[in-house]
Design an enzyme around this catalytic site. Sequence first.
Site, PDB file in Angstrom:
ATOM      1  N   PHE A 178      -5.716   3.064   5.382  1.00  0.00           N
ATOM      2  CA  PHE A 178      -4.712   3.883   5.138  1.00  0.00           C
ATOM      3  C   PHE A 178      -5.360   5.770   4.890  1.00  0.00           C
ATOM      4  CE2 PHE A 178      -3.046  -0.022   3.686  1.00  0.00           C
ATOM      5  CZ  PHE A 178      -1.614  -0.078   4.236  1.00  0.00           C
ATOM      6  N   ASP A 179      -4.748   6.496   5.349  1.00  0.00           N
ATOM      7  CA  ASP A 179      -4.977   7.739   4.915  1.00  0.00           C
ATOM      8  C   ASP A 179      -4.246   8.077   3.483  1.00  0.00           C
ATOM      9  OD1 ASP A 179      -5.521  10.703   4.769  1.00  0.00           O
ATOM     10  OD2 ASP A 179      -3.734  11.076   5.822  1.00  0.00           O
ATOM     11  N   GLY A 180      -4.253   9.269   2.833  1.00  0.00           N
ATOM     12  CA  GLY A 180      -3.755   9.261   1.426  1.00  0.00           C
ATOM     13  C   GLY A 180      -2.484  10.029   1.497  1.00  0.00           C
ATOM     14  N   PHE A 291      -3.827   3.957   9.619  1.00  0.00           N
ATOM     15  CA  PHE A 291      -2.629   4.955   9.493  1.00  0.00           C
ATOM     16  C   PHE A 291      -3.053   6.156   8.958  1.00  0.00           C
ATOM     17  CE2 PHE A 291      -1.030   0.448   8.832  1.00  0.00           C
ATOM     18  CZ  PHE A 291      -0.338   0.572   9.724  1.00  0.00           C
ATOM     19  N   ASP A 293      -1.679  10.797   9.117  1.00  0.00           N
ATOM     20  CA  ASP A 293      -0.744  11.688   9.620  1.00  0.00           C
ATOM     21  C   ASP A 293      -1.380  12.847  10.547  1.00  0.00           C
ATOM     22  OD1 ASP A 293      -0.427  14.296   7.331  1.00  0.00           O
ATOM     23  OD2 ASP A 293      -1.874  12.659   7.220  1.00  0.00           O
TER      24      ASP A 293
END
Length: 315
Positions: A178-180, A291, A293
């Site tokens: 995961f991105d943060g 994942f 954004d």
Amino acid sequence: MAEPESTVVNPSVKQKDPSKALVIAVTTRAIFNLEEEHQLYLEKGKEEYVRHQQANQDRPLPPGTAFAFIQAVQYVNKKILESNPAEEDLFDILLLSNNSPESGVRIINSAKHYGLEISKFCFVSNEDSTQYLKSHGVKLFLSADRTDVCNALRRGVSAALVFQQEVQAPSTPLRVAFDGDAVLFSDETDQVFREQGLEGAVQYERAMEAVPMGEGPMKAFAMHLGKIHKKFNREECPIRTYLVTARSGRDMGIRAIKTLREWGLAIDEAFFMDGAPKGPILAQIQPHIFFDDGLHNIQGAQDMGVPSAWVPSCC
């Protein structure tokens, strides 16, 4: 309660309680490579597409970007049931398709060919198929259609856009990265960064260090994943989770770690990249899905052969 036009229950897969299971809905173009067929649909229309699918119903579709992820999820279910055959906190896979039932036979046959444990096949003619996600208790939605992903996010469902690519991820254990900011966490610090620059964002993080960040669109899925993760001891766990963030560990890492602790969300490994490219570390991790954004980060991951899913913040 609204129901899809046609739902085919897979009798060879144990049906799970959606209130307890981690339900993942995946579209046909996310799990299979349907680019050739999709192009046919766009160029020659639905009737020609249906004829093609019916004529090739016994020819398995090639795997798509989310295919290895779903296989790894099945492996986790296997390990859970080996430990406790009565366990109900399992992954449940739902396949959502805009195909009509008559053209969906090839999809069902393809899933059967690969041994995919999909519990339900939902063939939806409605333009907004995401209206059925909540009724099925879906916690994660993966699609190759941006409109569907945005609709799902608006409905409060963790969702991401899958881009078609060749995937060579090893099968086990399940690895999720995961991105943060704007993915696990809210985009509050990103907004400060856009308005005040890096120094402003660093000062904001220092001032807010003791205050947990808001939740991002993938938090709910990550929490359910963490719940399953906790069923195993560290040495035997078939799930590995990663935080790969552009944040600097020195200046902006403490708040991220404190937020995860406040949520009770254990992450196996965290990488604070301080703005460096994420692709090389992702190539080492080899996640089944990553994942983020940022489209530049998605592209960097894809360049390394890492299956990636974009979480759009501009829906």
